[in-house]
Motif scaffolding. Structure first.
Motif, short mmCIF file in Angstrom:
data_model
loop_
_atom_site.label_atom_id
_atom_site.label_comp_id
_atom_site.label_asym_id
_atom_site.label_seq_id
_atom_site.Cartn_x
_atom_site.Cartn_y
_atom_site.Cartn_z
N GLY B 372 30.18 7.25 82.79
CA GLY B 372 29.22 6.58 83.65
C GLY B 372 28.84 7.45 84.84
O GLY B 372 29.63 8.27 85.31
N ARG B 373 27.60 7.30 85.28
CA ARG B 373 27.12 8.07 86.43
C ARG B 373 26.67 7.11 87.51
O ARG B 373 26.24 5.99 87.22
N ARG B 374 26.71 7.55 88.73
CA ARG B 374 26.28 6.71 89.84
C ARG B 374 24.84 6.24 89.65
O ARG B 374 24.50 5.09 89.89
N GLU B 375 24.01 7.17 89.19
CA GLU B 375 22.59 6.81 89.07
C GLU B 375 22.36 5.79 87.96
O GLU B 375 21.28 5.21 87.87
N ASP B 376 23.36 5.59 87.11
CA ASP B 376 23.21 4.59 86.06
C ASP B 376 22.99 3.19 86.64
O ASP B 376 22.32 2.36 86.02
N LEU B 377 23.53 2.95 87.82
CA LEU B 377 23.40 1.61 88.40
C LEU B 377 21.94 1.27 88.68
O LEU B 377 21.45 0.19 88.34
N ASP B 378 21.24 2.23 89.29
CA ASP B 378 19.81 2.00 89.55
C ASP B 378 19.02 1.98 88.25
O ASP B 378 18.08 1.21 88.10
N LEU B 379 19.42 2.86 87.35
CA LEU B 379 18.72 2.91 86.07
C LEU B 379 18.84 1.56 85.34
O LEU B 379 17.86 1.02 84.84
N LEU B 380 20.06 1.01 85.35
CA LEU B 380 20.27 -0.30 84.72
C LEU B 380 19.32 -1.33 85.31
O LEU B 380 18.63 -2.06 84.58
N LEU B 381 19.26 -1.37 86.62
CA LEU B 381 18.42 -2.38 87.26
C LEU B 381 16.95 -2.16 86.95
O LEU B 381 16.20 -3.10 86.69
N ASP B 382 16.54 -0.89 86.94
CA ASP B 382 15.13 -0.62 86.68
C ASP B 382 14.77 -0.96 85.23
O ASP B 382 13.70 -1.52 84.97
N LEU B 383 15.67 -0.65 84.30
CA LEU B 383 15.38 -1.01 82.91
C LEU B 383 15.34 -2.53 82.76
O LEU B 383 14.49 -3.08 82.05
N CYS B 384 16.28 -3.21 83.43
CA CYS B 384 16.27 -4.67 83.39
C CYS B 384 14.95 -5.19 83.94
O CYS B 384 14.35 -6.12 83.38
N ASP B 385 14.49 -4.58 84.99
CA ASP B 385 13.24 -5.00 85.60
C ASP B 385 12.06 -4.74 84.66
O ASP B 385 11.08 -5.50 84.65
N ASN B 386 12.15 -3.71 83.84
CA ASN B 386 11.08 -3.46 82.87
C ASN B 386 11.08 -4.48 81.75
O ASN B 386 10.07 -4.70 81.09
N ILE B 387 12.23 -5.10 81.50
CA ILE B 387 12.30 -6.12 80.44
C ILE B 387 11.90 -7.48 81.01
O ILE B 387 11.16 -8.22 80.37
N ALA B 388 12.39 -7.79 82.20
CA ALA B 388 12.07 -9.08 82.83
C ALA B 388 11.61 -8.80 84.27
O ALA B 388 12.42 -8.83 85.19
N PRO B 389 10.34 -8.49 84.43
CA PRO B 389 9.84 -8.03 85.73
C PRO B 389 10.23 -8.97 86.87
O PRO B 389 10.07 -10.19 86.76
N GLY B 390 10.76 -8.39 87.94
CA GLY B 390 11.12 -9.18 89.10
C GLY B 390 12.55 -9.68 89.08
O GLY B 390 13.11 -10.03 90.11
N LEU B 391 13.15 -9.71 87.90
CA LEU B 391 14.53 -10.16 87.73
C LEU B 391 14.81 -11.51 88.38
O LEU B 391 15.89 -11.74 88.89
N GLY B 392 13.82 -12.37 88.35
CA GLY B 392 14.02 -13.70 88.92
C GLY B 392 14.52 -14.67 87.86
O GLY B 392 14.84 -14.28 86.74
N TRP B 393 14.64 -15.93 88.22
CA TRP B 393 15.06 -16.96 87.25
C TRP B 393 14.17 -18.17 87.40
O TRP B 393 13.98 -18.62 88.52
N PRO B 394 13.59 -18.72 86.36
CA PRO B 394 13.65 -18.18 85.01
C PRO B 394 12.91 -16.84 84.90
O PRO B 394 11.99 -16.61 85.66
N PRO B 395 13.36 -16.01 83.99
CA PRO B 395 12.81 -14.66 83.93
C PRO B 395 11.35 -14.63 83.48
O PRO B 395 10.91 -15.50 82.74
N GLN B 396 10.64 -13.63 83.96
CA GLN B 396 9.29 -13.38 83.45
C GLN B 396 9.43 -12.65 82.11
O GLN B 396 10.30 -11.81 81.94
N GLN B 397 8.53 -12.96 81.21
CA GLN B 397 8.66 -12.42 79.86
C GLN B 397 7.74 -11.23 79.61
O GLN B 397 6.57 -11.26 79.98
N THR B 398 8.26 -10.21 78.96
CA THR B 398 7.40 -9.16 78.43
C THR B 398 7.50 -9.15 76.91
O THR B 398 7.03 -8.25 76.26
N THR B 399 8.17 -10.16 76.37
CA THR B 399 8.47 -10.16 74.94
C THR B 399 8.01 -11.46 74.30
O THR B 399 7.62 -12.39 74.99
#
Ligand SMILES: Cc1cc2nc3c(=O)[nH]c(=O)nc-3n(C[C@H](O)[C@H](O)[C@H](O)COP(=O)(O)O)c2cc1C
Ligand code: SF4
Ligand code: FES
Lengths: 876, 434, 206
Positions: B372-399
């Motif tokens: 694991g790398r430190r930058e993975d933490l931001d990468l995880l969040l950014d990828l999550c944000d690309n799947i469900a923009p805004g990371l709110g609840w209920p999530p926004q859908q891109t799928t």
């Protein structure tokens, strides 16, 4: 979709602040594009149903819960819709999808066939960040695997857009490939024991938006940036699909489908797409009997061998043959062939043959077609009309094998429920499962079935009682009659020659019945060879003059072959095309050619060329300019992409020079001049109107029927970059100022010019003989396929197929070898059970060979004199 | 203290070992609800269900009565029961089909009568071999008993029910995917709109899809009246619910509890229920309603077990399955395993879900197992944000379906609540837990 | 010629008849094909294609979507150990590793004697008895290494064949008959019901 909304008015949507008019329900992605906003995409294809899976086309659409991301390829426009395609949110979502797509995509662009014309590569260059955040191991699959005779699959490159699998299931209707697996392990796969050998497989390669599917014949053949391309018309069959022809150096490298609204919707069959080697101008094998060899110089037979000579010498020899043959009467000479010519070439030869030589013995068909006068007299339908007809009656060979893209168009309309198909089923047929009514029709009975459909209640009695059982029920007949209505309004009859082992008179009689009984119906004839309709329209047919007008009736091909055999005619000119491979009655053709003096005008070697006394080398398709005419009478341009090899000339030049040699001048100094002459003397649409590029050709006699050209969508059909329409240079003002003083109106033949011919009655078969249905396969032993290494393995071996009812009685089944006997002899052949074959008939394919290498159909089955042919099968 | 005095509605026969047999079923009031329903008009039956405010038990919590009434305008063609139950840590339907198949059959028949549907399908998870056999047995018995088939109990109503075995794919629980599977296709969820199969469902016909537990409530509702059901619980969350409790608790299991009357603390710690955490270790976090739901920390233990109550805290009650993490549980490992689940179960249609789940899983694997790398933490969040923009609840859908948008929940929860643990994983090049 | 043995062919045809469209019988028929051969053979899939009116490529593609269908031979017993969240917290990974040792095969592989195939599964919906183990989709409820070893020994000795049929056999209870409600009857009933409903609504309106 458009159908149901046509009556409603348009809606207004706002795309990035700009108001745009749209049809209600029209897809946002299309509407935005019209408004100048291109939305990136991968899975969307304008010729298939939207699935919205790649998610590349996400845009923001305002709704009750605020702006949400929606796939613009799946959102139908409603009034007042507000759409944003350029916000930060949209950009991030699209960039995110692109990054996800690239995560597992291999970095092999430099060695990928798609490199340089790859939508994924293009979008990456346009939008990608340039650096990868994906440091994980990429997904691994074995590198390209062969999934069919023509197609390779690299699963690592696949982006799961499902274009190929949807094409196979939705468009082609033969789901021989499908997604297998789940999640990121999804792969496209055929069944292990059933390779992807659809006749439409090449389309999946063309529409693949990455390099996952590649064509074996094209693999590593060229890089896109080396390719030149022009738009042209495919002349492999008579549908006339629009194509982009690409070459590198003077070699043909690839043919791609261009999206033409009235004709092919961008699709091609594999034969049209892959017949490339057969044209290859680089071939120098020099063996004139080899159909893959090109004729590069004029040849003349000296002491029994063909030797290269100068054009002057060859023309002199040809003129001498013609003079000798016509010394007492012009009837001593004739010409066979012409479907491989352009309209201009056909016209030039017609002028030479009728105007200079004076013979009426001219026929572009090979005895396997229909009365040309009848075909010219019936009211012609367009492909679009057939694909939108409420009812279509098919009396033809299997269209998927003969005119594949016409099959696709009809299939689409039947699947969508637009069209009811009534099939006079003479044999197994790919439209079977889509037909509303199937009326099994045995050889020698189509004219009777036609009369029964038209309401002649006494007709059915004439079908007699077959030992093999009733062919169809009264209820089926009633259904057909109901669908046809009284006048045939909205009905299109698709008529061709379903069986080469049955007299044309049977089918012609059926057509005449339909014409008489359904005055409002239209007809789409299904002659198959390249520019056969151009050749007939230019008068290369007994009884026809250029412009579908009537003339004296000379000998047909079969009649010429008989006259050559008997010595009544002593010489013949072959206009392209191998007579021996094309005339179904092989025995007749062989004996005629042996007796005759032969002048062959051809670009290729082959058995007929080898039998000639003079060979005049001609340029072939993709090497010449001009126009061609398709089944519906649409005239489109063909373009020269290559320079013809050696000393080959254009057909127009050969005809003109031969006329000079015979002491007369045709006045056709160039292809352009010929096109002017055609138009001014016959009113037939010529190149001047089709090369302007704004319309998709002109339909003969129907000036109102023009279709505007579609805009090019490089993501829908990757690989076609510009497809310049390079035809003849448009003649400024040509239509207003014809060269001749008056433009002759097209005054075509009518039904009155083609009187009913009685069909001789035939004795009923005895219980054990089967009537032969000799049909065509897309892949056969004809020049095009034999000349193309990639297609040769796809030619099936000759088998005899029959209904299980008939084969069970013999106690044989699929794979068994039987002894077959016809009036011409006995031979061994393998049987196949096929319950789509009509009871009491036996289906065999023309121009194929048995595993012993014998063309048993051409040799033992086809008899040009017979009304029908019977075959007896016995277990050995 | 836990409130345990509510009647047992769907787990009534839990104490009997022969609870799955027709004999036991009839001896305990079986098929009385159906008889009563058949004596009412279909509308009256539907009205009782509407009055009961029976929220769907499949996860989305849509009121069954509303779903039906959307359909009663046009005749419904098919009723489909969702028994795919593959949501991790959910096991209530498994219990219901094995232990009380007749209750399900009766419920389905009542629903079919209310909807005037003549063919129903029970789609059961393929891995429930025993459940499949028990339901088939129950159907055979019901036909025999006259509770199914022609003229049920002498009424004019007829119904056929067919059990359809699944074959191992979580996504087939999504109702449009389930319909595809029932049509013999791979379980690719259908793109929306239409948003409900009500409009275009099985074979393109109007179709109602309801969960097994939803159906199992119907005999009681009809027998006792919708009002009696609505009297239980609070607000929209009425009646009882089966809560599936698992993870680090002394007494994992399934508990039928009145809605809203108990809290998560009751469920996890009450001696009659979860019985607390082994070794009296501390509670670290819990998942309130299936692995798609954002996690809660100890602060939310006093939240009531109700649909709207949980939604108000930006998570969901979902399928009613609660998973407990104790202080020894590795948050990275837990989130990794959940992400691995989504990656294995993504149907593969949509790019963000197919590729995103696999990518996230591999990053989480590295964090957990080294690399694991430190930058993975931001990468995880950014990828999550690309799947469900805004990371709110209920999530926004891109799928196409919500499986995609559910993927980020666990990683986002873990990263937000236990960021230090992620950093420790980076520093130690792997997991620090035993 | 049918690849299915007569009894299965008959069940297959009866199954097809339960659905309004043939293709719907895909999953049940694939289970039957596995019941016959233990896994999905080409011949089995071709027969399913014929029965469902699809192409073999579609059958194979559909089958490959679902975890329970095996396109390669598997052991007589397919042992599944869950490692999803609840089982993870209860030692699912450790039990899986132990099973691999006991059976002598890697996860996803088949033991040398062809008797066992070991799989790591997602949640099997039995989370209160964790870690959850299934053999041929029967819950065996062996949560400890020792219990698992005892089970494996029993299976090797052929002791639990009644309870756990060979892989592929899923549902041993046969449906007691075909559909009882004919399409015509459904149509009639619908018409009757619609009329009755209209009448009731009209009454309510008064
Ligand atoms: C990925 C996914 C998985 C689902 N799995 C299930 C399931 O296993 N069982 C279930 O009943 N509902 C499941 N659902 C919910 C169904 O789509 C649907 O809402 C439910 O079956 C409706 O029944 P109900 O209204 O009675 O709750 C799932 C939804 C999604 C998006
Ligand atoms: S979100 Fe995932 S599971 Fe849902 S349809 Fe898309 S790919 Fe399939
Ligand atoms: S989702 Fe719209 S183009 Fe793929």
């Amino acid at each position: 979709m458009a159908d149901s909304t046509e009556t409603r008015t348009t809606v207004t949507v706002t795309v990035n602040g700009r108001a745009v008019e749209a049809q209600p329900g029209e897809m946002l992605i299309e509407v935005a594009e019209r408004a100048g906003t291109y939305i990136p995409r991968f899975c969307y294809h304008p010729r298939m149903e939207s699935v919205g899976v790649c998610r590349m086309c996400l845009v923001e659409v305002d709704g009750p819960r605020g702006a949400t991301l929606q796939p613009s390829c799946f959102v139908g426009c409603t009034d007042g819709m507000v759409v944003t395609t350029d916000s930060e949110k949209v950009k991030k979502a699209q960039d995110g999808v692109l990054e996800f797509l690239l995560a597992n995509h291999p970095l092999d662009c430099p060695v990928c066939d798609k490199g340089g014309e790859c939508p994924l590569q293009d979008q990456t260059l346009a939008h990608g960040s340039g650096e990868t955040r994906f440091i994980e191991e990429k997904r691994h699959f074995a590198k390209p695997i062969s999934i069919g005779e023509l197609v390779l699959l690299d699963r690592e490159r696949c982006i799961q857009c499902s274009r190929c699998t949807r094409f196979a299931a939705e468009v082609a209707g033969d789901a021989a490939i499908d997604f297998a697996g789940r999640g990121d392990q999804i792969e496209v796969a055929p069944f292990p024991t059933e390779p992807f050998d659809s006749v439409f497989s090449g389309n999946t390669v063309q529409i693949c938006p990455v390099g996952a599917l590649t064509a074996k014949p094209y693999r590593f053949a060229a890089r896109p940036w080396d390719l030149d391309q022009v738009e042209s018309t495919c002349t492999t069959c008579a549908v006339g699909c629009r194509v982009a022809v690409q070459s590198s150096g003077n070699r043909l490298t690839r043919v791609l489908g261009v999206d033409s609204d009235p004709v092919n919707h961008g699709w091609l069959c594999d034969k049209g797409r892959f017949v490339i080697d057969a044209i290859d101008a680089e071939d120098t094998s020099g063996d004139v009997s080899d159909p893959t060899s090109r004729i590069r110089e004029p040849l003349v037979r000296r002491d029994g061998v063909l030797v290269p000579v100068s054009w002057g010498e060859a023309l002199g020899e040809a003129a001498r043959i013609i003079r000798e043959a016509t010394a007492t009467s012009p009837d001593g000479f004739g010409a066979i062939g012409g479907a491989a010519l352009t309209n201009e070439g056909a016209f030039a030869f017609e002028r030479l043959l009728r105007g200079v030589v004076g013979t009426e013995n001219i026929d572009a068909q090979y005895g396997d077609g229909l009365d040309p006068v009848l075909l010219s007299a019936i009211p012609r339908a367009t492909i679009d009309e057939a694909a939108h007809a409420c009812t279509v009656v098919v009396l033809s060979g299997d269209l998927r094998e003969e005119l594949p893209i016409l099959f696709l168009r009809l299939r689409e309309s039947a699947v969508k429920g637009r069209t009811n198909i009534i099939e006079l089923a003479t044999g197994a047929n790919s439209l079977r499962s889509l037909s509303r009514v199937t009326l099994p029709t045995r050889p020698g009975e189509a004219h009777i079935v036609a009369r029964a459909i038209a309401g002649d209640s006494s007709a059915l009695a004439q079908l007699g009682t077959h030992p093999q059982g009733a062919a169809f029920s009264d209820a089926d007949l009633e259904d057909a009659r109901r669908l046809l209505g009284d006048t045939g309004e909205g009905v299109v009859f698709i008529v061709g020659r379903p069986n080469a082992a049955e007299s044309a008179a049977v089918i012609e009689s059926a057509i005449r019945t339909f014409v008489a009984e359904y005055p409002q119906a239209r007809f789409l004839p299904t002659l198959r060879r390249g520019n056969i309709f151009g050749a007939l329209d230019m008068g290369l047919a007994p009884g026809l003059r250029p412009g579908r007008t009537a003339g004296a009736r000379g000998r047909s091909t079969i009649e010429q072959l008989r006259a050559l055999t008997s010595g009544e005619q002593t010489a013949v000119m072959i206009l392209g095309g191998d007579v021996l491979a094309n005339v179904p009655d092989r025995a007749l053709a062989t004996s005629a050619l042996a007796a005759a003096r032969v002048i062959a005008v051809t670009g290729h070697g082959g058995p007929t060329t080898a039998a000639a006394d003079v060979v005049l080398p001609a340029s072939v398709t993709h090497e010449r300019f001009g126009t061609v005419t398709n089944i519906e009478g649409r005239v489109t341009a063909v373009a020269a992409k290559l320079v013809a090899p050696g000393a080959a000339w254009s057909d127009v030049a050969i005809a003109s020079e031969l006329a000079e040699e015979l002491g007369q001048t045709l006045g056709l100094d160039s292809v352009e001049a010929t096109s002017v002459a055609i138009e001014s003397t016959t009113g037939y649409p010529a190149t001047s109107v089709v090369s302007e590029g704004a319309v998709e050709g002109r339909v003969v006699g129907r000036a109102d029927l023009t279709s505007p050209r579609r805009a090019l969508d490089p993501i829908a059909f990757p690989g076609i970059r510009s497809a310049d329409l390079v035809g003849l240079a448009p003649r400024a003002g040509a239509v207003e100022e014809p060269v001749a003083s008056s433009t002759a109106a097209l005054a075509p033949v009518t039904m009155a010019d083609t009187p009913e011919q009685p069909v001789p009655s035939i004795a009923l078969a005895d219980a054990y003989a089967l009537r032969v249905v000799a049909t065509r396969r897309l892949y056969d032993r004809g020049d095009a396929v034999q000349g193309t290494a990639a297609l040769r393995p796809l030619v099936p071996a000759t088998v005899v197929s029959a209904h299980s009812y008939d084969l069970n009685r013999l106690g044989v089944t699929t794979g068994d070898v039987v002894r077959a006997t016809t009036p011409r002899g006995s031979f061994d052949v393998t049987v196949r059970v096929d319950d789509d074959v009509v009871r009491g008939t036996a289906e065999m394919h023309l121009n194929t060979v048995t595993t012993d290498g014998v063309d048993v159909v051409g040799t033992y089955v086809i008899d040009a004199d017979a009304i029908v042919t019977e075959i007896r099968l016995e277990s050995r | 203290m836990a409130v345990l005095d509510a009647p047992k509605i769907v787990s009534l026969r839990a104490e009997f070992s022969d609870s799955h047999t027709l004999t036991r079923y009839l001896a305990t009031g079986g098929y009385e609800g159906l008889r009563k329903a058949l004596s009412m008009t279909p509308e009256a039956v539907a009205a009782e269900v509407d009055a009961a405010s029976l929220l769907g038990r499949g996860g989305a919590g849509f009121p069954a009565g509303r779903k039906w009434s959307m359909l009663r305008k046009a005749p419904t063609s098919y009723l489909v029961i969702n028994g795919d139950e593959s949501e991790p840590a959910t096991f209530k339907d498994h219990y219901l089909v094995e232990r009380d198949p007749h209750q399900l059959v009766e419920g389905v028949t009542i629903a079919a009568y209310a909807l005037q549907v003549n063919q129903a399908f029970i789609y059961l998870r393929g891995e429930f071999a025993l459940g499949l056999e028990r339901v088939q047995q129950a159907l055979n018995e019901a036909y025999e008993h006259g509770a199914l088939g022609q003229n049920i109990f002498g009424s004019n109503f007829s119904l056929d029910i067919v059990v359809h075995p699944g074959a191992g794919a979580y996504i087939c629980g999504e109702e449009t995917s389930l319909i595809e599977a029932l049509e013999g296709k791979r379980g690719f969820p259908r793109i929306k709109p239409p948003f409900f199969p009500a409009a275009i469902g099985l074979y393109g016909e109007p179709t109602v899809v309801n969960n097994v537990e939803t159906m199992s409530n119907l005999p009681w509702i009809v027998t006792h009246g919708g009002a009696a059901f609505a009297a239980l619980g609070v607000g929209r969350s009425t009646g009882t619910r089966l809560f599936a409790l698992s993870g680090r608790v002394n007494n994992p299991g399934m508990f039928e509890l009145e809605m809203v009357k108990n809290t998560f603390r009751d469920l996890i710690f009450d001696p009659a229920l979860g019985g607390g955490i082994p070794g009296d270790r501390k509670l670290k976090a819990f998942i309130p309603g299936g692995v798609s739901a954002p996690w809660f920390g100890p602060d939310e233990l006093d939240l009531a077990l109700g649909q709207d109550e949980v939604a108000a805290k930006a998570s969901m009650l979902g399928s009613g399955s609660v998973v407990v993490f104790d202080e020894d549980t590795c948050a990275v490992r837990a989130a990794w395993r959940i992400t691995k689940f989504f990656s294995r179960e993504s149907c593969g249609q949509c790019t963000p879900c197919r590729e995103g789940s696999g990518w996230l899983e591999r990053i989480m694997f590295r964090l957990e197992h080294g690399g694991g790398r430190r930058e993975d933490l931001d990468l995880l969040l950014d990828l999550c944000d690309n799947i469900a923009p805004g990371l709110g609840w209920p999530p926004q859908q891109t799928t196409i379906c919500v499986l995609g948008s559910s993927i980020p929940s666990s990683i986002h929860s873990a990263l937000t609540m236990f960021r230090d643990e992620f950093l420790a994983h980076v520093t130690n090049d792997g997991c620090t837990h035993g | 010629m049918s690849h299915f043995r007569p009894e299965l062919r008959q069940r297959a045809e009866e199954t097809v008849a339960l659905y309004p469209e043939r293709r719907s019988a895909m999953l049940p028929l694939l289970h039957l094909a596995q019941e016959q051969d233990g896994y999905l053979t080409d011949e089995g899939m071709i027969e399913v294609a014929e029965l469902t009116g699809t192409t073999p490529a579609e059958v194979r593609g559909t089958a490959a979507f679902y975890d329970m269908f095996h396109l390669e031979p598997v052991g007589k017993y397919v042992v599944g150990v869950c490692t999803n969240i609840a089982c993870l917290l209860a030692g699912g990974e450790e039990l899986l590793a132990h099973a691999s040792e006991t059976l002598g095969c890697a996860v996803g592989a088949t033991s040398a004697d062809g008797l066992f195939t070991l799989e790591e599964t997602e949640c099997l919906a039995d989370c209160n008895i964790a870690p959850c183990v299934q053999v041929n989709h029967r819950f065996v409820r062996t949560t400890t290494p020792d219990a698992l070893d005892a089970l494996v020994a029993d299976l090797r000795d052929g002791k639990r064949e009644d309870e756990i049929p060979p892989h592929g056999t899923l549902i041993r209870v046969k449906r007691s008959g075909g559909l009882r409600v004919s399409r015509q009857q459904i149509a009639d009933e619908r018409t009757r019901e619609r009329a009755a409903r209209e009448e009731r609504t009209a009454k309510e309106g008064q």
